[in-house]
Design a protein around this motif. Structure first.
Motif, short mmCIF file in Angstrom:
data_model
loop_
_atom_site.label_atom_id
_atom_site.label_comp_id
_atom_site.label_asym_id
_atom_site.label_seq_id
_atom_site.Cartn_x
_atom_site.Cartn_y
_atom_site.Cartn_z
N ALA A 73 0.83 -1.21 0.00
CA ALA A 73 0.00 0.00 0.00
C ALA A 73 0.86 1.26 0.00
O ALA A 73 0.60 2.20 -0.76
N CYS A 74 1.89 1.28 0.83
CA CYS A 74 2.74 2.48 0.92
C CYS A 74 3.56 2.67 -0.35
O CYS A 74 3.70 3.79 -0.85
N VAL A 75 4.11 1.57 -0.91
CA VAL A 75 4.93 1.68 -2.12
C VAL A 75 4.08 2.10 -3.31
O VAL A 75 4.52 2.91 -4.14
N SER A 76 2.86 1.59 -3.41
CA SER A 76 2.01 1.96 -4.55
C SER A 76 1.40 3.33 -4.38
O SER A 76 1.11 4.02 -5.38
N SER A 77 1.20 3.79 -3.15
CA SER A 77 0.55 5.08 -2.95
C SER A 77 1.43 6.25 -3.39
O SER A 77 0.92 7.26 -3.89
N SER A 78 2.75 6.13 -3.20
CA SER A 78 3.65 7.24 -3.54
C SER A 78 3.57 7.61 -5.02
O SER A 78 3.29 8.77 -5.37
N ALA A 164 -3.69 5.56 -12.44
CA ALA A 164 -4.68 4.47 -12.50
C ALA A 164 -4.07 3.15 -12.05
O ALA A 164 -4.68 2.39 -11.28
N ILE A 165 -2.84 2.87 -12.50
CA ILE A 165 -2.16 1.63 -12.10
C ILE A 165 -1.87 1.66 -10.60
O ILE A 165 -2.11 0.66 -9.89
N GLY A 166 -1.36 2.79 -10.12
CA GLY A 166 -1.02 2.88 -8.70
C GLY A 166 -2.23 2.70 -7.80
O GLY A 166 -2.19 1.93 -6.83
N PHE A 167 -3.34 3.38 -8.12
CA PHE A 167 -4.55 3.23 -7.30
C PHE A 167 -5.19 1.86 -7.49
O PHE A 167 -5.82 1.34 -6.56
N GLY A 168 -5.01 1.28 -8.67
CA GLY A 168 -5.52 -0.08 -8.88
C GLY A 168 -4.87 -1.09 -7.96
O GLY A 168 -5.50 -2.06 -7.52
N VAL A 169 -3.58 -0.88 -7.65
CA VAL A 169 -2.87 -1.74 -6.68
C VAL A 169 -3.18 -1.31 -5.26
O VAL A 169 -3.35 -2.15 -4.36
N LEU A 170 -3.28 0.00 -5.04
CA LEU A 170 -3.45 0.53 -3.69
C LEU A 170 -4.78 0.14 -3.06
O LEU A 170 -4.83 -0.26 -1.88
N ILE A 171 -5.87 0.27 -3.79
CA ILE A 171 -7.19 0.06 -3.21
C ILE A 171 -7.37 -1.35 -2.66
O ILE A 171 -7.84 -1.52 -1.52
N PRO A 172 -7.02 -2.42 -3.40
CA PRO A 172 -7.13 -3.77 -2.79
C PRO A 172 -6.23 -3.93 -1.57
O PRO A 172 -6.59 -4.64 -0.62
#
Length: 289
Positions: A73-78, A164-172
């Protein structure tokens, strides 16, 4: 039930306002500087809201069990938030928001592959609508960029896709943090983790991260406030009505943002991009059902 519906609509309004505030803050301060201070405000507000509305399970065992999800979550959110702020600083909302909304398809794909969730026929159609709409909008953006850049897409189109890719990983990943930190507390954890990862990079590249001037604090605080308030509305709404009802209403944020850009900012994209945006907005709502 009615209160839950109103909370879902409130979440969509909050996130639409957050999009607008992010655009203003980024254009005033620069995307990375605005991102840092908006997330600091959001983290503080998330901590207060979580303490007031939730009862997180902050035991060492509960946190350790979700260590990998915290890291993802932290790595994808940045990059997700950095791309979003950059996109809203430089891009057109009527084009950028539909492209970014395709995170819903990526999140659904991850849920299918990793968490073995099932996708119904209507949701598959919604995913197809999102992809088709995003492609139409992206194609139009290439035409817009081609007027002054040799036919290539402008950079903010690629950053919108990156968001879009980052939030697609972050939300799950955030969904897996909720049992330990709560729905609102989880986004605060993500803010803090993203800041911790981003600050060394910002220092290495000598990015200006000074506090905003007094006149610039308004959109910065509004960005953090409305982003966090959206999560608070979802949390409260899910207690008052089924989440299957509240979530699609919250997904209307993309449609409201495009409407704002059309009516207030006077963005006038071609008819094709409006059709693409409508497909994305409809598909996102169906995916959330």
């Amino acid at each position: 039930m009615l209160a839950g519906v109103l909370m879902g609509l409130g979440a969509s309004a909050c996130w639409a306002l957050a999009n607008v505030a992010i655009a203003r803050a980024g254009r005033s301060l620069g995307s990375l500087r605005a991102l840092l201070w908006a997330q600091l405000c959001g983290a503080g507000l998330a901590a207060l809201a979580s303490a007031a509305l939730e009862q997180p399970n902050l035991t060492l065992d509960a946190i350790a069990a979700r260590g990998s999800c915290i890291g993802v979550a932290c790595v994808s959110s940045s990059p997700a938030y950095a791309c979003m702020f950059y996109t809203f600083e430089h891009g057109r909302l009527t084009i950028a928001v539909p492209i970014m909304s395709s995170w819903a398809v990526i999140a659904a794909g991850i849920s299918l592959l990793l968490f073995h969730e099932r996708l119904g026929g209507a949701q598959a159609a919604g995913a197809a609508a999102v992809v088709a709409g995003a492609l139409v909008v992206s194609r139009y953006a290439q035409a817009e960029g081609g007027r002054g850049d040799g036919g290539s897409r402008p950079r903010w189109v690629f950053s919108a896709a990156g968001a879009a890719i980052g939030f697609g990983v972050l939300i799950p990943a955030i969904a897996r943090l909720v049992p330990a930190f709560g729905s609102i507390g989880s986004i605060g954890v993500v803010y803090v983790g993203g800041i911790g990862l981003g600050l060394p990079l910002a220092a290495a590249f000598r990015v200006d991260l000074r506090p905003p001037a007094r006149a610039a604090w308004g959109p910065v605080v509004a960005a953090g406030l409305f982003e966090t308030a959206g999560f608070a509305c979802i949390t409260v709404g899910s207690r008052l009505a089924p989440l299957a009802l509240v979530s699609p209403l919250a997904s209307l944020a993309s449609a409201l943002t495009v409407l704002y850009a059309w009516t207030v900012l006077r963005e006038r994209p071609a008819r094709a991009v409006l059709v693409g945006a409508a497909l994305v907005c409809a598909g996102v709502v169906v995916l959330a059902l």
